[in-house]
Design a protein around this motif. Structure first.
Motif, short mmCIF file in Angstrom:
data_model
loop_
_atom_site.label_atom_id
_atom_site.label_comp_id
_atom_site.label_asym_id
_atom_site.label_seq_id
_atom_site.Cartn_x
_atom_site.Cartn_y
_atom_site.Cartn_z
N VAL A 1 0.86 -1.17 0.00
CA VAL A 1 0.00 0.00 0.00
C VAL A 1 0.90 1.22 0.00
N GLU A 2 0.75 2.04 -1.01
CA GLU A 2 1.57 3.24 -1.12
C GLU A 2 1.25 4.20 0.01
N PRO A 3 2.26 4.64 0.77
CA PRO A 3 2.01 5.57 1.85
C PRO A 3 1.61 6.94 1.30
N PRO A 4 0.88 7.72 2.07
CA PRO A 4 0.49 9.05 1.59
C PRO A 4 1.71 9.95 1.41
N ARG A 5 1.77 10.63 0.28
CA ARG A 5 2.92 11.49 -0.03
C ARG A 5 3.09 12.61 0.98
N SER A 6 2.02 13.05 1.58
CA SER A 6 2.13 14.16 2.53
C SER A 6 3.04 13.80 3.70
N ARG A 7 3.16 12.50 4.03
CA ARG A 7 4.03 12.10 5.14
C ARG A 7 5.50 12.21 4.77
N TYR A 8 5.89 11.78 3.56
CA TYR A 8 7.31 11.86 3.26
C TYR A 8 7.71 13.27 2.89
N LEU A 9 6.77 14.09 2.51
CA LEU A 9 7.11 15.48 2.22
C LEU A 9 7.32 16.30 3.48
N ALA A 10 7.18 15.66 4.66
CA ALA A 10 7.51 16.34 5.91
C ALA A 10 8.99 16.70 5.93
N PRO B 1 13.12 -3.70 -2.37
CA PRO B 1 11.67 -3.92 -2.39
C PRO B 1 10.85 -2.89 -1.63
N ASP B 2 11.48 -1.99 -0.92
CA ASP B 2 10.72 -1.07 -0.08
C ASP B 2 10.76 0.37 -0.55
N ILE B 3 10.92 0.58 -1.87
CA ILE B 3 10.81 1.93 -2.42
C ILE B 3 9.69 1.99 -3.43
N PHE B 4 9.11 3.17 -3.56
CA PHE B 4 8.06 3.42 -4.54
C PHE B 4 8.53 4.48 -5.52
N PRO B 5 8.42 4.23 -6.83
CA PRO B 5 8.71 5.27 -7.82
C PRO B 5 7.42 6.03 -8.16
N THR C 1 8.96 2.99 2.09
CA THR C 1 7.73 2.55 2.78
C THR C 1 7.69 3.03 4.22
N ASP C 2 8.84 3.42 4.77
CA ASP C 2 8.85 3.99 6.12
C ASP C 2 8.49 5.47 6.12
N SER D 1 16.82 13.10 0.49
CA SER D 1 16.65 13.53 1.88
C SER D 1 16.19 12.35 2.71
N GLY D 2 16.50 12.43 4.01
CA GLY D 2 16.13 11.36 4.92
C GLY D 2 17.33 10.48 5.23
N PRO D 3 17.15 9.46 6.06
CA PRO D 3 18.27 8.62 6.46
C PRO D 3 18.82 7.74 5.35
N ARG D 4 18.02 7.45 4.33
CA ARG D 4 18.47 6.61 3.22
C ARG D 4 18.73 7.47 1.99
#
Length: 160
Positions: free
Chosen positions: A9-18, A51-55, A75-76, A97-100
């Motif tokens: 399930v694709e996470p909402p983009r608003s979360r990673y845009l934090a 396996p845990d990235i979404f394009p 996905t995190d 951006s982010g830890p990865r």
């Protein structure tokens, strides 16, 4: 084909845009065109390894003659990367951006696939172990496919 409950399930983009875009991003450049990673077999090979990235493609078309933005997020929902496809360009700016470093992980996976001769779907297999772990392989179970888990997403080796 995956069953409904097995699909990601694709996470909402608003979360990673934090993570502020693009101000907080690490910037670099790449010679790997976003157009080279977007076909089915390339995305399959990348997905097996990471396996845990979404394009996601935004801001334009994918016909090869229009600019567009290629985005990745995990996905995190803690990391993201973007690169813009510019027709005719030899290098492409990358923001992460982010830890990865998702583009770096994608590029490592793409280059491994490319170095293997760009194998098609039928050359991949999967071994499911009794403890619930799985190991993808290429051509033979004795030739495991490296994954972000085995490489370590942030650089350290992690168990499968």
């Amino acid at each position: 084909m995956r069953m409904r409950q097995e699909r990601k399930v694709e996470p909402p983009r608003s979360r990673y845009l934090a993570n502020p875009w693009p101000a907080a991003a690490e910037r670099s450049s790449t010679t790997l065109s976003p157009d080279d990673v977007g076909d089915w077999i390339a995305m399959f090979a990348i997905g097996v390894q990471v396996p845990d990235i979404f394009p996601d493609i935004t801001d334009g078309g994918t016909s090869g003659d229009e600019p567009y933005r290629f985005r990745l997020f995990d996905t995190d929902v803690t990391s993201w990367a973007t690169t813009d496809y510019i027709p005719g360009a030899d290098t492409f700016e990358v923001a992460q951006s982010g830890p990865r470093r998702l583009w770096t992980e994608l590029e490592t996976a793409w280059r491994w696939w490319h170095d293997q001769g760009r194998p098609d779907f039928h050359r991949y297999g999967l071994t499911a172990h009794p403890d619930g772990t799985e190991q993808p392989w290429l051509d033979d179970p004795d030739n495991p496919v490296p994954t972000s888990r085995s490489r370590g997403a942030a650089g350290s080796v992690q168990p499968m």
